[in-house]
Design a protein around this motif. Structure first.
Motif, mmCIF file in Angstrom:
data_model
loop_
_atom_site.group_PDB
_atom_site.id
_atom_site.type_symbol
_atom_site.label_atom_id
_atom_site.label_comp_id
_atom_site.label_asym_id
_atom_site.label_seq_id
_atom_site.Cartn_x
_atom_site.Cartn_y
_atom_site.Cartn_z
ATOM 1 N N ASN A 13 0.830 -1.211 0.000
ATOM 2 C CA ASN A 13 0.000 0.000 0.000
ATOM 3 C C ASN A 13 0.866 1.264 0.000
ATOM 4 O O ASN A 13 0.329 2.378 0.095
ATOM 5 C CB ASN A 13 -0.955 0.010 1.201
ATOM 6 C CG ASN A 13 -0.218 0.000 2.532
ATOM 7 O OD1 ASN A 13 0.991 0.193 2.600
ATOM 8 N ND2 ASN A 13 -0.955 -0.237 3.614
ATOM 9 N N PHE A 14 2.178 1.104 -0.083
ATOM 10 C CA PHE A 14 3.157 2.186 -0.227
ATOM 11 C C PHE A 14 3.279 3.093 1.005
ATOM 12 O O PHE A 14 4.068 4.043 0.998
ATOM 13 C CB PHE A 14 2.833 3.060 -1.460
ATOM 14 C CG PHE A 14 2.688 2.275 -2.731
ATOM 15 C CD1 PHE A 14 3.794 1.731 -3.360
ATOM 16 C CD2 PHE A 14 1.439 2.066 -3.292
ATOM 17 C CE1 PHE A 14 3.669 1.007 -4.541
ATOM 18 C CE2 PHE A 14 1.296 1.345 -4.467
ATOM 19 C CZ PHE A 14 2.413 0.804 -5.086
ATOM 20 N N ASP A 15 2.531 2.817 2.064
ATOM 21 C CA ASP A 15 2.472 3.741 3.199
ATOM 22 C C ASP A 15 3.783 3.846 3.980
ATOM 23 O O ASP A 15 4.026 4.864 4.644
ATOM 24 C CB ASP A 15 1.348 3.331 4.160
ATOM 25 C CG ASP A 15 -0.028 3.612 3.588
ATOM 26 O OD1 ASP A 15 -0.110 4.328 2.568
ATOM 27 O OD2 ASP A 15 -1.026 3.106 4.144
ATOM 28 N N THR A 16 4.611 2.832 3.946
ATOM 29 C CA THR A 16 5.860 2.870 4.722
ATOM 30 C C THR A 16 7.056 3.353 3.900
ATOM 31 O O THR A 16 8.168 3.446 4.424
ATOM 32 C CB THR A 16 6.173 1.480 5.291
ATOM 33 O OG1 THR A 16 6.324 0.542 4.210
ATOM 34 C CG2 THR A 16 5.059 1.006 6.209
ATOM 35 N N GLU A 17 6.831 3.651 2.629
ATOM 36 C CA GLU A 17 7.936 4.123 1.787
ATOM 37 C C GLU A 17 8.476 5.461 2.296
ATOM 38 O O GLU A 17 7.725 6.334 2.756
ATOM 39 C CB GLU A 17 7.468 4.272 0.337
ATOM 40 C CG GLU A 17 7.055 2.976 -0.340
ATOM 41 C CD GLU A 17 8.217 2.029 -0.596
ATOM 42 O OE1 GLU A 17 9.379 2.487 -0.527
ATOM 43 O OE2 GLU A 17 7.960 0.843 -0.858
ATOM 44 N N GLY A 75 9.891 6.441 4.863
ATOM 45 C CA GLY A 75 9.535 6.809 6.230
ATOM 46 C C GLY A 75 8.158 7.428 6.349
ATOM 47 O O GLY A 75 7.883 8.160 7.313
ATOM 48 N N GLY A 76 7.292 7.131 5.382
ATOM 49 C CA GLY A 76 5.933 7.659 5.423
ATOM 50 C C GLY A 76 5.795 9.067 4.876
ATOM 51 O O GLY A 76 4.746 9.702 5.045
ATOM 52 N N THR A 77 6.829 9.547 4.200
ATOM 53 C CA THR A 77 6.825 10.911 3.674
ATOM 54 C C THR A 77 6.899 10.888 2.154
ATOM 55 O O THR A 77 7.710 10.169 1.572
ATOM 56 C CB THR A 77 8.026 11.712 4.220
ATOM 57 O OG1 THR A 77 7.971 11.707 5.648
ATOM 58 C CG2 THR A 77 8.004 13.147 3.708
ATOM 59 N N GLY A 78 6.075 11.691 1.509
ATOM 60 C CA GLY A 78 6.068 11.744 0.058
ATOM 61 C C GLY A 78 7.303 12.423 -0.507
ATOM 62 O O GLY A 78 7.979 13.219 0.162
ATOM 63 N N ASN A 122 -6.914 10.571 3.386
ATOM 64 C CA ASN A 122 -7.279 9.339 4.098
ATOM 65 C C ASN A 122 -6.942 8.069 3.315
ATOM 66 O O ASN A 122 -7.542 7.018 3.537
ATOM 67 C CB ASN A 122 -8.771 9.343 4.460
ATOM 68 C CG ASN A 122 -9.165 10.545 5.281
ATOM 69 O OD1 ASN A 122 -8.470 10.915 6.224
ATOM 70 N ND2 ASN A 122 -10.290 11.176 4.932
ATOM 71 N N ASN A 123 -5.983 8.170 2.418
ATOM 72 C CA ASN A 123 -5.527 6.994 1.675
ATOM 73 C C ASN A 123 -4.045 6.721 1.875
ATOM 74 O O ASN A 123 -3.456 5.903 1.167
ATOM 75 C CB ASN A 123 -5.814 7.170 0.183
ATOM 76 C CG ASN A 123 -7.286 7.016 -0.145
ATOM 77 O OD1 ASN A 123 -7.833 5.908 -0.111
ATOM 78 N ND2 ASN A 123 -7.954 8.126 -0.435
ATOM 79 N N GLY A 124 -3.422 7.400 2.856
ATOM 80 C CA GLY A 124 -2.000 7.191 3.074
ATOM 81 C C GLY A 124 -1.204 7.659 1.864
ATOM 82 O O GLY A 124 -1.619 8.553 1.115
ATOM 83 N N LEU A 125 -0.055 7.040 1.649
ATOM 84 C CA LEU A 125 0.757 7.337 0.471
ATOM 85 C C LEU A 125 0.271 6.538 -0.724
ATOM 86 O O LEU A 125 -0.217 5.416 -0.585
ATOM 87 C CB LEU A 125 2.223 7.006 0.747
ATOM 88 C CG LEU A 125 2.977 7.943 1.693
ATOM 89 C CD1 LEU A 125 4.354 7.372 2.019
ATOM 90 C CD2 LEU A 125 3.102 9.334 1.103
#
Length: 226
Positions: A42-46, A48-51, A82-85
């Motif tokens: 879901n790419f959310d941990t890429e 460090g969670g920062t785009g 509300n969809n994370g990264l």
């Protein structure tokens, strides 16, 4: 112990062996029927969670062509909160990117793969955008969505007809820094299993064979006495 008693016990043992054989096959079939998760992201941990724009350090993916942007969380170009990264498939280099799984997945004839993923329009009033989704020679399809479409889940189930090894890829189309958004990718595999009738057939054959053996022994014994 009489010969008759021995034959009866042999018959029971043979039937029991046949039954346990069938049960073993059934158990094995159940185990092989379980779905195996090959890839889930879901790419959310890429990062460090920062785009970040033009991101190319994915855990599960290589960017093999062009660039993609990692956007969303913490209001970093967060067009769909509300969809994370999530991933903008047309990065910030005027060249749409291609995400290809680092792992190659092996499929045998009869396997069934299930692919689910979410795509959304670019959310920037840029008209229709597209992405090509492929899994080697097993699957290749282009998806096109209007700019305003929210995340939509797509699912594909395909039975493998030729053994192969393949990588999963999402290939953005375009080159204007505005592409479809990608999130929540999952690829699973279910192996082929014997038909239930074949399992029952093994059991029936085992019982029949044991009974036939017993009868032959009894006929031979009667012929000797005669």
């Amino acid at each position: 112990m009489t010969t008759s008693t021995v034959l009866k016990r042999l018959s029971k043992i043979s039937i029991a062996i046949a039954a346990f054989t069938a049960i073993g096959i059934a158990t094995s079939a159940s185990a092989r029927a379980a779905s195996i998760v090959l890839l889930e992201d879901n790419f959310d941990t890429e990062n460090g969670g920062t785009g970040v724009l033009n991101y190319n350090k994915f855990t599960n993916w290589n960017v093999t062509d062009g660039t993609v942007d990692l956007i969303g969380s913490n209001n970093f170009y967060n067009y769909l909160p509300n969809n994370g990264l999530y991933v903008d498939t047309d990065g910030s280099s005027l060249m749409a990117g291609k995400l290809e799984s680092k792992a190659a997945f092996t499929f045998d004839v009869g396997d069934i793969f299930n692919l689910t993923f979410q795509l959304a329009g670019d959310q920037r009033n840029n008209g229709n955008n597209s992405v090509n989704v492929s899994l080697g020679s097993l699957f290749n399809e282009r998806f096109t969505l209007p700019s305003t479409d929210n995340f939509t889940t797509f699912t594909r189930n395909i039975t493998v007809t030729s053994a192969t090894t393949a990588k999963l890829a999402f290939d953005g189309v375009g080159g204007d820094n505005i592409g479809l958004l990608l999130d929540n990718v999952k690829l699973t595999k279910t192996t082929s299993v014997p038909e239930p009738t074949s399992i029952l057939g093994v059991l029936a054959f085992g019982a029949f064979s044991a009974t036939s053996l017993c009868k032959r022994k009894q006929l031979q014994k009667a012929a000797v006495k005669a």
